[in-house]
Design a protein around this motif. Structure first.
Motif, PDB file in Angstrom:
ATOM      1  N   PHE A 171       0.866  -1.168   0.000  1.00 35.62           N
ATOM      2  CA  PHE A 171       0.000   0.000   0.000  1.00 35.62           C
ATOM      3  C   PHE A 171       0.906   1.222   0.000  1.00 35.62           C
ATOM      4  O   PHE A 171       1.995   1.195   0.583  1.00 35.62           O
ATOM      5  CB  PHE A 171      -0.898   0.019   1.247  1.00 35.62           C
ATOM      6  N   PRO A 172       0.501   2.307  -0.642  1.00 35.39           N
ATOM      7  CA  PRO A 172       1.329   3.518  -0.623  1.00 35.39           C
ATOM      8  C   PRO A 172       1.563   4.000   0.808  1.00 35.39           C
ATOM      9  O   PRO A 172       0.721   3.815   1.679  1.00 35.39           O
ATOM     10  CB  PRO A 172       0.494   4.536  -1.405  1.00 35.39           C
ATOM     11  N   PHE A 173       2.722   4.609   1.021  1.00 35.63           N
ATOM     12  CA  PHE A 173       3.056   5.182   2.321  1.00 35.63           C
ATOM     13  C   PHE A 173       2.729   6.671   2.265  1.00 35.63           C
ATOM     14  O   PHE A 173       3.123   7.358   1.332  1.00 35.63           O
ATOM     15  CB  PHE A 173       4.540   4.965   2.635  1.00 35.63           C
ATOM     16  N   PHE A 174       1.986   7.141   3.262  1.00 35.60           N
ATOM     17  CA  PHE A 174       1.545   8.538   3.272  1.00 35.60           C
ATOM     18  C   PHE A 174       2.274   9.336   4.340  1.00 35.60           C
ATOM     19  O   PHE A 174       2.507   8.856   5.442  1.00 35.60           O
ATOM     20  CB  PHE A 174       0.035   8.618   3.531  1.00 35.60           C
ATOM     21  N   GLU A 175       2.607  10.559   3.978  1.00 36.30           N
ATOM     22  CA  GLU A 175       3.175  11.514   4.924  1.00 36.30           C
ATOM     23  C   GLU A 175       2.481  12.850   4.667  1.00 36.30           C
ATOM     24  O   GLU A 175       2.458  13.328   3.521  1.00 36.30           O
ATOM     25  CB  GLU A 175       4.683  11.632   4.711  1.00 36.30           C
ATOM     26  N   ASN A 176       1.919  13.420   5.712  1.00 38.19           N
ATOM     27  CA  ASN A 176       1.139  14.660   5.590  1.00 38.19           C
ATOM     28  C   ASN A 176       0.025  14.533   4.553  1.00 38.19           C
ATOM     29  O   ASN A 176      -0.258  15.461   3.802  1.00 38.19           O
ATOM     30  CB  ASN A 176       2.047  15.849   5.250  1.00 38.19           C
ATOM     31  N   GLY A 177      -0.570  13.348   4.484  1.00 40.51           N
ATOM     32  CA  GLY A 177      -1.692  13.128   3.587  1.00 40.51           C
ATOM     33  C   GLY A 177      -1.333  12.864   2.139  1.00 40.51           C
ATOM     34  O   GLY A 177      -2.212  12.688   1.306  1.00 40.51           O
ATOM     35  N   LEU A 178      -0.046  12.820   1.828  1.00 43.44           N
ATOM     36  CA  LEU A 178       0.388  12.590   0.447  1.00 43.44           C
ATOM     37  C   LEU A 178       1.215  11.314   0.357  1.00 43.44           C
ATOM     38  O   LEU A 178       2.044  11.037   1.221  1.00 43.44           O
ATOM     39  CB  LEU A 178       1.231  13.767  -0.055  1.00 43.44           C
ATOM     40  N   PRO A 179       1.014  10.518  -0.714  1.00 37.73           N
ATOM     41  CA  PRO A 179       1.843   9.326  -0.881  1.00 37.73           C
ATOM     42  C   PRO A 179       3.272   9.732  -1.242  1.00 37.73           C
ATOM     43  O   PRO A 179       3.487  10.658  -2.018  1.00 37.73           O
ATOM     44  CB  PRO A 179       1.171   8.580  -2.040  1.00 37.73           C
ATOM     45  N   ILE A 180       4.235   9.046  -0.624  1.00 38.94           N
ATOM     46  CA  ILE A 180       5.639   9.364  -0.877  1.00 38.94           C
ATOM     47  C   ILE A 180       6.444   8.081  -1.079  1.00 38.94           C
ATOM     48  O   ILE A 180       6.031   6.996  -0.680  1.00 38.94           O
ATOM     49  CB  ILE A 180       6.277  10.181   0.266  1.00 38.94           C
ATOM     50  N   GLU A 181       7.617   8.233  -1.691  1.00 36.11           N
ATOM     51  CA  GLU A 181       8.586   7.156  -1.797  1.00 36.11           C
ATOM     52  C   GLU A 181       9.173   6.947  -0.410  1.00 36.11           C
ATOM     53  O   GLU A 181       9.430   7.909   0.317  1.00 36.11           O
ATOM     54  CB  GLU A 181       9.667   7.583  -2.780  1.00 36.11           C
ATOM     55  N   THR A 182       9.388   5.704  -0.026  1.00 38.76           N
ATOM     56  CA  THR A 182       9.966   5.434   1.290  1.00 38.76           C
ATOM     57  C   THR A 182      10.776   4.147   1.258  1.00 38.76           C
ATOM     58  O   THR A 182      10.602   3.312   0.380  1.00 38.76           O
ATOM     59  CB  THR A 182       8.872   5.361   2.379  1.00 38.76           C
ATOM     60  N   SER A 183      11.665   4.008   2.236  1.00 37.68           N
ATOM     61  CA  SER A 183      12.528   2.825   2.343  1.00 37.68           C
ATOM     62  C   SER A 183      12.308   2.154   3.687  1.00 37.68           C
ATOM     63  O   SER A 183      11.975   2.809   4.681  1.00 37.68           O
ATOM     64  CB  SER A 183      13.996   3.220   2.205  1.00 37.68           C
ATOM     65  N   PHE A 184      12.528   0.844   3.713  1.00 37.25           N
ATOM     66  CA  PHE A 184      12.358   0.063   4.937  1.00 37.25           C
ATOM     67  C   PHE A 184      13.067  -1.267   4.748  1.00 37.25           C
ATOM     68  O   PHE A 184      13.560  -1.571   3.663  1.00 37.25           O
ATOM     69  CB  PHE A 184      10.865  -0.160   5.247  1.00 37.25           C
ATOM     70  N   GLN A 185      13.129  -2.052   5.815  1.00 35.54           N
ATOM     71  CA  GLN A 185      13.711  -3.385   5.719  1.00 35.54           C
ATOM     72  C   GLN A 185      12.605  -4.431   5.752  1.00 35.54           C
ATOM     73  O   GLN A 185      11.624  -4.299   6.486  1.00 35.54           O
ATOM     74  CB  GLN A 185      14.707  -3.646   6.844  1.00 35.54           C
ATOM     75  N   PHE A 186      12.773  -5.443   4.919  1.00 33.85           N
ATOM     76  CA  PHE A 186      11.826  -6.541   4.784  1.00 33.85           C
ATOM     77  C   PHE A 186      12.605  -7.812   5.092  1.00 33.85           C
ATOM     78  O   PHE A 186      13.629  -8.074   4.468  1.00 33.85           O
ATOM     79  CB  PHE A 186      11.296  -6.568   3.351  1.00 33.85           C
ATOM     80  N   VAL A 187      12.154  -8.587   6.064  1.00 34.59           N
ATOM     81  CA  VAL A 187      12.838  -9.822   6.451  1.00 34.59           C
ATOM     82  C   VAL A 187      11.988 -11.000   5.990  1.00 34.59           C
ATOM     83  O   VAL A 187      10.824 -11.136   6.374  1.00 34.59           O
ATOM     84  CB  VAL A 187      13.074  -9.893   7.971  1.00 34.59           C
ATOM     85  N   LEU A 188      12.581 -11.842   5.152  1.00 36.76           N
ATOM     86  CA  LEU A 188      11.884 -12.990   4.579  1.00 36.76           C
ATOM     87  C   LEU A 188      12.522 -14.275   5.117  1.00 36.76           C
ATOM     88  O   LEU A 188      13.702 -14.526   4.905  1.00 36.76           O
ATOM     89  CB  LEU A 188      12.002 -12.940   3.052  1.00 36.76           C
ATOM     90  N   PRO A 189      11.729 -15.105   5.841  1.00 34.70           N
ATOM     91  CA  PRO A 189      12.294 -16.343   6.383  1.00 34.70           C
ATOM     92  C   PRO A 189      12.280 -17.481   5.357  1.00 34.70           C
ATOM     93  O   PRO A 189      11.360 -17.597   4.553  1.00 34.70           O
ATOM     94  CB  PRO A 189      11.346 -16.660   7.544  1.00 34.70           C
ATOM     95  N   PHE A 190      13.313 -18.276   5.382  1.00 33.41           N
ATOM     96  CA  PHE A 190      13.386 -19.504   4.589  1.00 33.41           C
ATOM     97  C   PHE A 190      13.502 -20.657   5.571  1.00 33.41           C
ATOM     98  O   PHE A 190      14.452 -20.721   6.352  1.00 33.41           O
ATOM     99  CB  PHE A 190      14.606 -19.494   3.655  1.00 33.41           C
ATOM    100  N   ARG A 191      12.532 -21.567   5.536  1.00 31.89           N
ATOM    101  CA  ARG A 191      12.517 -22.725   6.436  1.00 31.89           C
ATOM    102  C   ARG A 191      12.408 -24.001   5.617  1.00 31.89           C
ATOM    103  O   ARG A 191      11.581 -24.075   4.701  1.00 31.89           O
ATOM    104  CB  ARG A 191      11.321 -22.644   7.398  1.00 31.89           C
ATOM    105  N   LEU A 192      13.206 -24.982   5.951  1.00 30.57           N
ATOM    106  CA  LEU A 192      13.125 -26.281   5.287  1.00 30.57           C
ATOM    107  C   LEU A 192      11.990 -27.086   5.915  1.00 30.57           C
ATOM    108  O   LEU A 192      11.772 -27.022   7.122  1.00 30.57           O
ATOM    109  CB  LEU A 192      14.449 -27.031   5.438  1.00 30.57           C
ATOM    110  N   ARG A 193      11.304 -27.814   5.081  1.00 28.91           N
ATOM    111  CA  ARG A 193      10.190 -28.643   5.586  1.00 28.91           C
ATOM    112  C   ARG A 193      10.457 -30.093   5.312  1.00 28.91           C
ATOM    113  O   ARG A 193      11.088 -30.481   4.422  1.00 28.91           O
ATOM    114  CB  ARG A 193       8.872 -28.253   4.914  1.00 28.91           C
TER     115      ARG A 193
END
Length: 126
Positions: free
Chosen positions: A104-126
């Motif tokens: 979903f777009p990230f909003f700042e002061n009511g306006l959508p803006i470009e933003t950066s963050f970290q995303f952690v994706l787990p890999f599990r063997l089954r």
């Protein structure tokens, strides 16, 4: 009127939503999953099916979390994805996968803006 009733009845019988509930007025809920996002204000709109486990990593028994630096544009589309931590054998798969995630777009002061963050994706063997 009879056609509309028939259409709605058929759509419900097939498990489809009638056309009146589809469209821009429908509120989409964020998708939760086996991932972590460093900014709790960032929500996932579309999570593609899980990627296949990398064959060589599976054979070697490699598992773990891959941390990615992600930048999304004002529409919530990833424009930059870079793996910064985690097993090297899993990083290309994680990078390719997160490039297909929609946010979903990230909003700042009511306006959508470009933003950066970290995303952690787990890999599990089954």
């Amino acid at each position: 009127m009879h056609r509309l009733f028939l259409y709605v009845s058929l759509a419900l019988a097939l498990g489809c939503a009638p056309a009146t509930t589809l469209g821009s007025n429908r509120v989409k809920q964020p998708i939760t999953g086996p991932y972590e996002i460093s900014n709790p204000s960032i929500k996932v709109k579309l999570l593609p099916p899980a990627p296949p486990y990398p064959r060589e990593a599976k054979i070697a028994g490699i598992k773990g979390d891959v941390t990615l630096d992600v930048t999304i544009d004002k529409n919530g589309i990833p424009i930059s994805v870079k793996a910064v931590a985690g097993p090297f054998e899993l990083r290309p798969t994680a990078t390719f996968y997160v490039q297909k995630v929609e946010f979903f777009p990230f909003f700042e002061n009511g306006l959508p803006i470009e933003t950066s963050f970290q995303f952690v994706l787990p890999f599990r063997l089954r």
